[in-house]
Motif scaffolding. Structure first.
Motif: not given
Length: 222
Positions: A136-142
């Motif tokens: 959660s709240g992680v993939l957008h950092h990639l």
């Protein structure tokens, strides 16, 4: 030949080494358990397993991008309370965040496997299959969130079916993108650009009604 460093991923790692997130004092775990919106076991059973998950049986979990451990600790504590024979794996880039999460687990006596690295390398660092992945709240950092989603989806399937799982996820993403643009362009050409938004609104409402009718209704057991 070594892999070139991804500057965006490196920047994210540096950020969370300096500012572990969320800000937590591990000693607070002596007196309280931080809960998370999507981490309730009954909710997981309801939405991910149709209300049929038996937590007395082995349950393998990956917490990807676990940070300082809110979702990790909440999930692990519930599984421990139910005496579930669970295997819980934590994966995160930040060693500073991991240190906090490890201390919180130590205070509670929770057995968790801690791994440091990128979720893009999950197949090498913490291979599946898993019964459940919390991210959660992680993939957008990639730099490519779709690649991260595909990497995690692959770990939910046995090795023999991972190619099919990744293909299904990527097909859905690509078809959604292509069909949305094609259909909206067709509608806009017939009735103007506003009509595309009205059609999208109606379809969304129909989808919500369909989900409300089809999703299982399971009362919490605790």
């Amino acid at each position: 030949m070594s892999k070139p460093k991804n500057t965006r991923v490196t920047g994210v790692k540096d950020q969370y080494e300096t500012f572990p997130y969320p800000l937590r004092d591990p000693e607070d775990d002596h007196k309280r358990l931080v809960t998370t919106l999507g981490g309730n076991l009954d909710g997981i059973s309801h939405f991910a397993f149709g209300g049929r998950r038996d937590f007395t049986k082995p349950f393998r979990v990956l917490v990807a991008g676990g940070g300082t451990g809110d979702a990790l600790i909440y999930l692990a504590q519930q599984l421990a309370d139910r005496q579930c024979p669970a295997e819980i794996v934590y994966l995160d880039l930040s060693t500073a965040s991991r240190a906090i999460a490890e201390r919180r687990a130590e205070i509670r006596g929770l057995k968790i496997t801690f791994v440091t690295g990128s979720l893009l390398d999950v197949a090498q660092l913490a291979p599946g299959p898993y019964d459940y992945v919390d991210c959660s709240g992680v993939l957008h950092h990639l730099p490519d969130p779709d690649a991260g989603l595909a990497a995690l989806a692959a770990q939910l399937a046995p090795e023999a079916r991972r190619g099919r799982s990744v293909g299904t996820v990527m097909m859905g993403l690509l078809l959604g993108i292509l069909l949305a643009r094609t259909l909206s362009g067709f509608i806009a050409g017939l009735a103007g650009w506003r009509a595309a938004f009205w059609v999208a609104t109606v379809l969304t409402l129909l989808m919500l009604l369909g989900l409300a009718a089809r999703l299982p209704r399971v009362e919490p057991s605790v």
